[in-house]
Enzyme design. Structure first.
Site, PDB file in Angstrom:
ATOM      1  N   GLU A  13       0.828  -1.220   0.000  1.00  0.00           N
ATOM      2  CA  GLU A  13       0.000   0.000   0.000  1.00  0.00           C
ATOM      3  C   GLU A  13       0.854   1.258   0.000  1.00  0.00           C
ATOM      4  O   GLU A  13       1.805   1.380   0.772  1.00  0.00           O
ATOM      5  CB  GLU A  13      -0.891   0.017   1.245  1.00  0.00           C
ATOM      6  CG  GLU A  13      -2.036  -0.949   1.188  1.00  0.00           C
ATOM      7  CD  GLU A  13      -3.208  -0.480   2.019  1.00  0.00           C
ATOM      8  OE1 GLU A  13      -3.753   0.592   1.709  1.00  0.00           O
ATOM      9  OE2 GLU A  13      -3.578  -1.183   2.956  1.00  0.00           O
ATOM     10  N   ASP A  14       0.479   2.202  -0.861  1.00  0.00           N
ATOM     11  CA  ASP A  14       1.034   3.564  -0.819  1.00  0.00           C
ATOM     12  C   ASP A  14       2.567   3.568  -0.834  1.00  0.00           C
ATOM     13  O   ASP A  14       3.190   4.457  -0.263  1.00  0.00           O
ATOM     14  CB  ASP A  14       0.561   4.293   0.450  1.00  0.00           C
ATOM     15  CG  ASP A  14      -0.936   4.401   0.571  1.00  0.00           C
ATOM     16  OD1 ASP A  14      -1.663   3.640  -0.080  1.00  0.00           O
ATOM     17  OD2 ASP A  14      -1.401   5.251   1.362  1.00  0.00           O
ATOM     18  N   CYS A  52      -6.259   4.395  -3.806  1.00  0.00           N
ATOM     19  CA  CYS A  52      -6.423   2.955  -3.703  1.00  0.00           C
ATOM     20  C   CYS A  52      -7.655   2.373  -4.387  1.00  0.00           C
ATOM     21  O   CYS A  52      -7.533   1.461  -5.215  1.00  0.00           O
ATOM     22  CB  CYS A  52      -6.375   2.519  -2.237  1.00  0.00           C
ATOM     23  SG  CYS A  52      -7.515   3.360  -1.144  1.00  0.00           S
ATOM     24  N   ASP A 231      -0.170  -0.207  -5.183  1.00  0.00           N
ATOM     25  CA  ASP A 231      -1.384   0.383  -5.742  1.00  0.00           C
ATOM     26  C   ASP A 231      -1.160   1.782  -6.295  1.00  0.00           C
ATOM     27  O   ASP A 231      -1.728   2.163  -7.307  1.00  0.00           O
ATOM     28  CB  ASP A 231      -2.528   0.366  -4.723  1.00  0.00           C
ATOM     29  CG  ASP A 231      -2.175   0.956  -3.367  1.00  0.00           C
ATOM     30  OD1 ASP A 231      -1.013   1.366  -3.150  1.00  0.00           O
ATOM     31  OD2 ASP A 231      -3.064   0.990  -2.487  1.00  0.00           O
ATOM     32  N   HIS A 232      -0.267   2.571  -5.637  1.00  0.00           N
ATOM     33  CA  HIS A 232      -0.017   3.952  -6.072  1.00  0.00           C
ATOM     34  C   HIS A 232       1.102   4.524  -5.225  1.00  0.00           C
ATOM     35  O   HIS A 232       1.770   3.808  -4.472  1.00  0.00           O
ATOM     36  CB  HIS A 232      -1.283   4.804  -5.950  1.00  0.00           C
ATOM     37  CG  HIS A 232      -1.924   4.713  -4.596  1.00  0.00           C
ATOM     38  ND1 HIS A 232      -1.401   5.316  -3.483  1.00  0.00           N
ATOM     39  CD2 HIS A 232      -3.033   4.059  -4.176  1.00  0.00           C
ATOM     40  CE1 HIS A 232      -2.157   5.053  -2.433  1.00  0.00           C
ATOM     41  NE2 HIS A 232      -3.157   4.283  -2.830  1.00  0.00           N
TER      42      HIS A 232
END
Length: 482
Positions: A13-14, A52, A231-232
């Site tokens: 994540e992130d 997300c 995700d990003h």
């Protein structure tokens, strides 16, 4: 053991595209580097959205968020689409998906076989005898885990957050040793956030190591595809929520013994819209004709793409509409509402110390050069960056006569894409609610609107929640001249 490969998908994540194998020597990622050594490091992999839920909806549906209605951050499709896991299950795969969904819809009940943790089962050799797909989301690098340790931030207004009662990784990375991007001020606060994120990445890497060790112990490593991606971008201004390089240019590591050459590097352009067809291709499952992406591995591998597309829409209570097309050299951005500033208030984002630092320094007149690029009261209608010479996307070439042909070509490519998918971002959210496409969550998020302190306001006192909130003349002004 099946002759069809098992599949492990690990999503960080992130995290952004940050790892030792990508040249970041200030982070400790021996296990991600180990995975890269076992397989292929993709250098040109891109999320479709820098946040997300839209990004993850792309991964599981094989379709662009702005085509199916998952483009607003925190909206809910009324009729959930099929996921690629439906195709895998129809092809005989067992699907284990125990952690984060966050697709902007609730999948139908038949999309997975179990939601139980599977790493211990894998280590013990207790996975199903049929081919299996196993997913895990590693949350330690989430934006909220960069907030201060004190619960006063984490508990504010009932936001989803990293639980302050959970143990955090020890502070090891020296703030003095981290790189600060040119679009952020080089201050102790900013360095502290980046150093915290590096420590969180080290913990994520340790968890990746546990998964790889369990796979090795299981005896199934030789017949298992392992894919790692994010995700990003990081939860910093102009990264997460913004479709510049640092928001959408992501890591992608893939090992597949006997198929993917160990230690290889690929410059193939890959979009997250290509993930669903690729999983189908690896599994030998039919690829639905309505998918927007194409497989980059497996029996149905397609020719490489020559561009990727991305976007930005409402982020919780903060409306915007931005679309991006990127090829190997140029990154073109269209801001459909240039009158809405980059830095409009977003309740969740305001918890980040770096965001607070930007606001403080800007109010004091102490932001200069590219460090102030996020803070003007308006955006340009178009932006163009040469990512070979400007990977941070800070030197806008859209008005440069020498790049007029490039700007026109990229703009035309974006026009064709938006027409092809019938971009739902062009329609008011209230219309999508009225048509029964998405649930009505408008008042839920409108309730979050509140003004920044006067000295921090840029453009408007409140975030713009929907185009109708703009003055009439401005609400009807899209990206001029495009």
């Amino acid at each position: 053991m099946s002759d069809r490969p098992n599949i492990v998908l690990i999503v960080g994540e992130d995290i952004g595209r940050i790892a030792g194998c990508y040249g970041d020597d200030y982070v400790r990622t021996p296990n991600l580097d180990r995975l890269a050594a076992r397989g292929c490091r993709y250098d040109e992999a891109y999320s479709t959205y820098p946040v997300c839920a839209p990004s993850r909806s792309t991964m599981v549906t094989g379709q662009y968020p702005m085509r199916i209605g998952t483009h607003q951050m925190r909206s809910t499709l009324v009729h959930p689409p099929r996921l690629f896991t439906h195709e895998l299950r129809d092809a005989g795969y067992h699907v284990s998906w125990p952690t984060k969904l966050d697709f902007n819809f609730e999948p139908s009940s038949d999309w997975r076989d179990d939601d139980e943790p599977w790493v211990d089962r894998l280590r013990a050799g207790a996975m199903p005898r049929q081919p299996w797909f196993a997913y895990v989301n590693l949350a330690i690098t989430h934006e909220s885990s960069m907030w201060p340790d004190a619960g006063e931030y984490a508990d504010r207004e009932g936001l989803e957050h990293w639980d302050p009662r959970k143990p955090r990784p020890p502070r090891v990375t020296e703030p003095a040793d981290v790189p600060v991007p040119s679009y952020l001020p080089d201050t102790p606060v900013v360095r502290g956030d980046i150093a915290r994120h590096a420590d969180n990445i080290a913990e994520l890497d340790r968890q990746v190591g546990q998964i790889l060790d369990a796979l090795d112990a299981s005896g199934q490593a030789g017949n298992t595809v392992v894919m790692f991606l994010a995700d990003h971008g990081r939860g910093l201004p102009r990264e997460k929520r913004w479709p510049y390089s640092t928001g959408i240019h992501m890591p992608l590591l893939v090992s597949w013994p006997g198929v993917v050459e160990p230690g290889s590097v690929s410059d193939r352009l890959v979009s997250w819209v290509d993930l669903a067809p690729t999983f189908c291709s690896i599994a030998g499952a039919p690829i639905p004709a309505y998918y927007d992406g194409a497989a980059f591995l497996g029996a149905a591998e397609a020719p490489p793409r020559d561009r990727v597309f991305a976007g930005r829409d409402r982020m919780d209570e903060s409306f915007d509409r931005v679309r991006v097309v990127r090829d190997r050299r140029y990154h073109y951005v269209r801001n459909f509402y240039p009158q809405i500033p980059y830095c409009q208030r977003n309740l969740y984002m305001e918890n980040m110390p770096t965001m607070q630092e930007l606001r403080r320094l800007n109010a004091a007149g102490e932001l200069h050069g590219t460090a102030a690029i996020f803070m003007p009261p308006r955006k340009p209608a178009e932006e163009l960056y040469d990512v070979r010479t400007d990977p941070e996307c800070v030197h806008d070439l859209a008005g440069d006569p020498d790049h007029a042909d490039v700007r026109a070509r990229m703009a035309a490519e974006l026009d064709r894409f938006l027409a092809d998918i019938d971009d739902l971002g062009a329609y008011p959210e209230r219309d999508l609610v009225a048509k029964g496409l998405v649930a009505d969550r408008i008042e839920e998020f409108r309730a979050r609107l509140a003004p920044l302190p006067p000295e921090f306001q840029r453009g408007y006192p409140l975030a713009v929640f929907e185009p109708a909130d703009l003055p009439h003349a401005e609400a009807n002004t899209e990206a001029g001249g495009v």
